[in-house]
Design a protein around this motif. Structure first.
Motif, PDB file in Angstrom:
ATOM      1  N   HIS A  94      -5.798  -0.596  -0.341  1.00  0.00           N
ATOM      2  CA  HIS A  94      -6.956  -1.300  -1.099  1.00  0.00           C
ATOM      3  C   HIS A  94      -6.286  -1.615  -2.564  1.00  0.00           C
ATOM      4  N   ALA A  95      -5.298  -0.980  -2.959  1.00  0.00           N
ATOM      5  CA  ALA A  95      -4.622  -1.268  -4.176  1.00  0.00           C
ATOM      6  C   ALA A  95      -3.916  -2.796  -4.089  1.00  0.00           C
ATOM      7  N   TYR A  96      -3.089  -2.836  -2.690  1.00  0.00           N
ATOM      8  CA  TYR A  96      -2.439  -4.008  -2.674  1.00  0.00           C
ATOM      9  C   TYR A  96      -3.196  -5.253  -2.344  1.00  0.00           C
ATOM     10  N   GLU A  97      -4.496  -5.023  -1.929  1.00  0.00           N
ATOM     11  CA  GLU A  97      -5.598  -6.249  -1.715  1.00  0.00           C
ATOM     12  C   GLU A  97      -5.899  -6.668  -2.943  1.00  0.00           C
ATOM     13  N   ARG A  98      -6.241  -5.677  -4.042  1.00  0.00           N
ATOM     14  CA  ARG A  98      -6.466  -6.091  -5.203  1.00  0.00           C
ATOM     15  C   ARG A  98      -5.451  -6.820  -5.819  1.00  0.00           C
ATOM     16  N   LEU A  99      -4.342  -6.276  -5.812  1.00  0.00           N
ATOM     17  CA  LEU A  99      -3.075  -7.230  -6.348  1.00  0.00           C
ATOM     18  C   LEU A  99      -3.040  -8.828  -5.766  1.00  0.00           C
ATOM     19  N   ARG A 100      -3.001  -8.706  -4.583  1.00  0.00           N
ATOM     20  CA  ARG A 100      -3.023 -10.059  -3.740  1.00  0.00           C
ATOM     21  C   ARG A 100      -4.146 -10.905  -3.797  1.00  0.00           C
ATOM     22  N   ALA A 101      -5.224 -10.420  -4.211  1.00  0.00           N
ATOM     23  CA  ALA A 101      -6.615 -11.055  -4.422  1.00  0.00           C
ATOM     24  C   ALA A 101      -6.209 -11.845  -5.782  1.00  0.00           C
ATOM     25  N   GLN A 102      -5.538 -11.175  -6.685  1.00  0.00           N
ATOM     26  CA  GLN A 102      -5.284 -11.396  -8.058  1.00  0.00           C
ATOM     27  C   GLN A 102      -4.106 -12.408  -8.272  1.00  0.00           C
ATOM     28  N   GLN A 103      -3.022 -12.156  -7.506  1.00  0.00           N
ATOM     29  CA  GLN A 103      -1.746 -12.702  -7.887  1.00  0.00           C
ATOM     30  C   GLN A 103      -1.400 -13.633  -6.755  1.00  0.00           C
ATOM     31  N   GLY A 104      -1.906 -13.601  -5.462  1.00  0.00           N
ATOM     32  CA  GLY A 104      -1.241 -14.175  -4.518  1.00  0.00           C
ATOM     33  C   GLY A 104      -0.183 -13.280  -3.691  1.00  0.00           C
ATOM     34  N   GLU A 105       0.022 -13.717  -2.401  1.00  0.00           N
ATOM     35  CA  GLU A 105       0.548 -12.880  -1.631  1.00  0.00           C
ATOM     36  C   GLU A 105       2.118 -12.382  -1.857  1.00  0.00           C
ATOM     37  N   MET A 106       2.762 -13.528  -2.324  1.00  0.00           N
ATOM     38  CA  MET A 106       4.425 -13.109  -2.639  1.00  0.00           C
ATOM     39  C   MET A 106       4.621 -12.759  -3.944  1.00  0.00           C
ATOM     40  N   ALA A 107       3.575 -12.997  -4.959  1.00  0.00           N
ATOM     41  CA  ALA A 107       3.728 -12.354  -6.279  1.00  0.00           C
ATOM     42  C   ALA A 107       3.260 -10.841  -6.207  1.00  0.00           C
ATOM     43  N   ALA A 108       2.318 -10.609  -5.362  1.00  0.00           N
ATOM     44  CA  ALA A 108       1.800  -9.174  -5.309  1.00  0.00           C
ATOM     45  C   ALA A 108       2.963  -8.395  -4.682  1.00  0.00           C
ATOM     46  N   GLN A 109       3.541  -9.015  -3.423  1.00  0.00           N
ATOM     47  CA  GLN A 109       4.512  -8.357  -3.098  1.00  0.00           C
ATOM     48  C   GLN A 109       5.811  -7.978  -3.853  1.00  0.00           C
ATOM     49  N   HIS A 110       6.123  -9.018  -4.759  1.00  0.00           N
ATOM     50  CA  HIS A 110       7.217  -8.577  -5.667  1.00  0.00           C
ATOM     51  C   HIS A 110       6.859  -8.006  -6.818  1.00  0.00           C
ATOM     52  N   LEU A 111       5.495  -7.788  -7.026  1.00  0.00           N
ATOM     53  CA  LEU A 111       5.249  -6.695  -8.118  1.00  0.00           C
ATOM     54  C   LEU A 111       5.310  -5.192  -7.647  1.00  0.00           C
ATOM     55  N   VAL A 112       4.762  -5.033  -6.083  1.00  0.00           N
ATOM     56  CA  VAL A 112       4.930  -3.708  -5.417  1.00  0.00           C
ATOM     57  C   VAL A 112       6.436  -3.476  -5.314  1.00  0.00           C
ATOM     58  N   VAL A 113       7.291  -4.388  -4.954  1.00  0.00           N
ATOM     59  CA  VAL A 113       8.782  -4.438  -4.599  1.00  0.00           C
ATOM     60  C   VAL A 113       9.192  -3.403  -5.930  1.00  0.00           C
ATOM     61  N   ASP A 114       8.957  -4.373  -7.173  1.00  0.00           N
ATOM     62  CA  ASP A 114       9.777  -3.847  -8.278  1.00  0.00           C
ATOM     63  C   ASP A 114       9.209  -2.369  -8.413  1.00  0.00           C
ATOM     64  N   CYS A 115       7.848  -1.978  -8.280  1.00  0.00           N
ATOM     65  CA  CYS A 115       7.628  -0.688  -8.441  1.00  0.00           C
ATOM     66  C   CYS A 115       8.247   0.256  -7.600  1.00  0.00           C
ATOM     67  N   LEU A 116       8.362  -0.049  -6.269  1.00  0.00           N
ATOM     68  CA  LEU A 116       9.145   0.784  -5.327  1.00  0.00           C
ATOM     69  C   LEU A 116      10.533   1.020  -5.643  1.00  0.00           C
ATOM     70  N   GLY A 117      11.118  -0.312  -6.347  1.00  0.00           N
ATOM     71  CA  GLY A 117      12.564  -0.293  -6.666  1.00  0.00           C
ATOM     72  C   GLY A 117      12.800   0.882  -7.638  1.00  0.00           C
TER      73      GLY A 117
END
Length: 148
Positions: A94-117
Motif C-alpha cells: 500500500h505504501a509503495y502504491e501511494r509513492l508510485r501514484a505520486q512519483q511514478g514507477e522508477m522515481a518511487a523505486q529509487h526512493l524506496v531503494v534509498d530507504c533500503l540502502g
C-alpha cells in the motif's frame, strides 16, 4: 533480509551476469532470474558492464571517487521487488502504491531503494540485521520528496 546473494561479491555479481546472458540468449528464466532481469532491463547504463563478465566481476566502485556500485544498486531494486512480492513488512504494498501514484514507477523505486540502502547501512554500522519495520516510516517521509 538476505539480499539473496550471500556475502561474496563475485557470487552475486556472477548471478547478474549469468541471468543477463541467459535472457539475451532467449533461455528460460525462473521467477528470481526474471526479477533480476527486469531490474537490469530498466538500467541500460549497466548493460555494457554486464556484457563484459571479467570487468563486471573485478571492477571496484569506490564511493570516494563518486562511483556508485551498480550491483549494490540493482540488488536493492531486487530486494524491493521481493519485499513487494511477499508483502513484507506488512503495509509495504500500500505504501509503495501511494509513492508510485505520486512519483511514478522508477522515481518511487529509487526512493524506496534509498530507504533500503539507509536501513542496511545502519544495520551494518550496528552489527545487526536490518530492521524492516523502519522501512514504512522512511517511505512515508519520502512521499513529500520530489522526483529525482
Amino acid at each position: 533480509m538476505n539480499m539473496l546473494y550471500g556475502s561474496r561479491r563475485e557470487t552475486y555479481r556472477q548471478l547478474f551476469v549469468d541471468y543477463w546472458q541467459r535472457f539475451r540468449a532467449g533461455q528460460p528464466l525462473d521467477a528470481m532470474a526474471q526479477r533480476v532481469v527486469d531490474v537490469i532491463r530498466v538500467h541500460p547504463e549497466y548493460h555494457a558492464l554486464l556484457e563484459n563478465p571479467d570487468l563486471a566481476l573485478e571492477a571496484d566502485f569506490p564511493p570516494e571517487l563518486g562511483q556508485s556500485n551498480p550491483f549494490a544498486h540493482m540488488s536493492l531494486h531486487v530486494a524491493l521487488l521481493e519485499l513487494l512480492a511477499t508483502g513484507q513488512p506488512p503495509g509495504i504494498v500500500h505504501a509503495y502504491e501511494r509513492l508510485r501514484a505520486q512519483q511514478g514507477e522508477m522515481a518511487a523505486q529509487h526512493l524506496v531503494v534509498d530507504c533500503l540502502g539507509e536501513l542496511i547501512w545502519q544495520a551494518q554500522r550496528a552489527g545487526r540485521e536490518p530492521e524492516l519495520d523502519a522501512l514504512l516510516p522512511c517511505m512515508q517521509a519520502a512521499e513529500g520528496r520530489k522526483k529525482s
